[in-house]
Design a protein around this motif. Structure first.
Motif, PDB file in Angstrom:
ATOM      1  N   GLY A 115       0.917  -1.122   0.096  1.00  0.00           N
ATOM      2  CA  GLY A 115      -0.044   0.090   0.060  1.00  0.00           C
ATOM      3  C   GLY A 115       0.873   1.258  -0.121  1.00  0.00           C
ATOM      4  O   GLY A 115       2.075   0.999  -0.109  1.00  0.00           O
ATOM      5  N   ILE A 116       0.280   2.370  -0.184  1.00  0.00           N
ATOM      6  CA  ILE A 116       0.778   3.804  -0.155  1.00  0.00           C
ATOM      7  C   ILE A 116       0.710   4.278   1.365  1.00  0.00           C
ATOM      8  O   ILE A 116      -0.218   4.486   1.690  1.00  0.00           O
ATOM      9  CB  ILE A 116       0.552   4.512  -1.257  1.00  0.00           C
ATOM     10  N   CYS A 117       1.968   4.347   1.988  1.00  0.00           N
ATOM     11  CA  CYS A 117       1.795   4.837   3.420  1.00  0.00           C
ATOM     12  C   CYS A 117       1.374   6.480   3.393  1.00  0.00           C
ATOM     13  O   CYS A 117       1.962   7.426   2.717  1.00  0.00           O
ATOM     14  CB  CYS A 117       3.411   4.873   3.892  1.00  0.00           C
ATOM     15  N   LEU A 217       5.406   3.263 -11.406  1.00  0.00           N
ATOM     16  CA  LEU A 217       5.334   1.944 -11.069  1.00  0.00           C
ATOM     17  C   LEU A 217       4.290   1.033 -12.065  1.00  0.00           C
ATOM     18  O   LEU A 217       4.592   0.022 -12.391  1.00  0.00           O
ATOM     19  CB  LEU A 217       5.056   1.736  -9.606  1.00  0.00           C
ATOM     20  N   LEU A 218       3.135   1.831 -12.146  1.00  0.00           N
ATOM     21  CA  LEU A 218       2.148   1.170 -12.836  1.00  0.00           C
ATOM     22  C   LEU A 218       2.350   1.061 -14.295  1.00  0.00           C
ATOM     23  O   LEU A 218       1.752   0.182 -15.175  1.00  0.00           O
ATOM     24  CB  LEU A 218       0.882   1.994 -12.735  1.00  0.00           C
ATOM     25  N   HIS A 240      -3.829  -1.672  -7.746  1.00  0.00           N
ATOM     26  CA  HIS A 240      -3.533  -1.988  -9.185  1.00  0.00           C
ATOM     27  C   HIS A 240      -2.644  -3.308  -9.183  1.00  0.00           C
ATOM     28  O   HIS A 240      -1.594  -3.248  -8.404  1.00  0.00           O
ATOM     29  CB  HIS A 240      -2.519  -0.633  -9.424  1.00  0.00           C
ATOM     30  N   THR A 241      -2.890  -4.127 -10.155  1.00  0.00           N
ATOM     31  CA  THR A 241      -2.022  -5.256 -10.273  1.00  0.00           C
ATOM     32  C   THR A 241      -0.677  -4.840 -11.211  1.00  0.00           C
ATOM     33  O   THR A 241      -0.835  -4.257 -12.366  1.00  0.00           O
ATOM     34  CB  THR A 241      -2.674  -6.344 -11.065  1.00  0.00           C
ATOM     35  N   LEU A 242       0.423  -5.345 -10.537  1.00  0.00           N
ATOM     36  CA  LEU A 242       1.516  -5.065 -11.528  1.00  0.00           C
ATOM     37  C   LEU A 242       2.233  -6.041 -12.241  1.00  0.00           C
ATOM     38  O   LEU A 242       1.999  -7.073 -11.552  1.00  0.00           O
ATOM     39  CB  LEU A 242       2.903  -4.494 -10.398  1.00  0.00           C
TER      40      LEU A 242
END
Length: 258
Positions: A115-117, A217-218, A240-242
């Motif tokens: 996750g994004i902190c 990153l996406l 979002h799947t990477l």
């Protein structure tokens, strides 16, 4: 173990630490750990004794690993702090230190979901490139990770740029080129980070230390985390799947022998 009440690591976090992997009776990447300890000592104005560099400390750490059944694969933690008392102004630049050892299993192969902190941000300083001085930031990120049930958290800098994970650096591949956040984002200058950059350049892979938003990153072909324990692919960022280019990931692991 007893520490004096005036211990400066306890009072002021006047210290740093190194986490070192023992693999098959050797301290992995030991020369890089020594280099980072020199950098930390210079930043903190610590007087490190000669036995840190001449092989004596290395021998003692390996002996400690053997005593704790950690010689085949183990994790050592070396904590170094300024000795003596004083308030903010210390009485000496001499050091004291403590080393611990424990067996370690190989890291899982499964990809990470991160996750994004939101609670904390990294901050660049003359102390942010090594471990210890900014530790409470990572503790708070760890609590947020636990509360949100992620494997790890992506830490951003004050301007919302990608910096690092809680205890790992982050990399991504795009069009055959390697990207990682610049140290100016406040990320730790990790030991495996140094080796990944060095190895990639030796392989002729273009390397970029960048200022980038999470959206970068996406668009990557592979995103992965690295620290001294090894390398793990990242398969999901929030919702979002990477993509996971496992062939390239395994080639990187093989090249670095991690």
């Amino acid at each position: 173990m007893k520490l004096p009440i005036h211990n400066r690591a306890f009072h002021y976090n006047d210290s740093f630490f190194e986490t070192v992997m023992v693999v098959d009776g050797n301290l992995r990447f030991w020369r890089d750990h020594q280099a980072r300890m020199r950098e930390a000592a210079e930043a903190l104005r610590l007087a490190i004794p000669a036995y840190f560099w001449n092989g004596e400390l290395e021998d003692n750490l390996l002996y400690l690993a053997r005593q704790h059944n950690s010689s085949k694969m183990g994790r050592l933690k070396l904590k170094v702090w300024r000795s003596g008392g004083g308030l903010y102004t210390p009485q000496t630049n001499e050091i004291e230190w403590l080393a611990t050892a424990e067996p370690k299993q190989a890291i899982p192969e499964a990809g990470l979901i991160i996750g994004i902190c939101q609670g904390v941000r990294t901050c660049y300083s003359s102390l942010s490139h090594f471990k210890g001085p900014h530790a409470p930031l990572y503790v708070l990120a760890g609590i947020e990770k636990q509360n949100k049930d992620f494997d790890d958290m992506l830490l951003l800098d004050a301007k919302g740029n990608v910096s690092e994970l809680i205890s790992s650096n982050i990399f991504w591949l795009k069009q055959g080129e390697l990207f990682t956040p610049a140290l100016e984002t406040g990320c730790v200058n990790g030991i495996l980070r140094r080796n990944i950059l060095r190895w990639s350049q030796q392989q002729g892979i273009a390397v970029h230390q960048v200022i980038a938003k999470p959206e970068a990153l996406l668009q990557a072909e592979l995103v992965f985390a690295s620290n001294v324990t090894g390398i793990r692919g990242i398969i999901k960022l929030e919702n979002h799947t990477l993509p996971l280019d496992n062939e390239r990931l395994q080639a990187l692991k093989a090249g670095l022998q991690v």
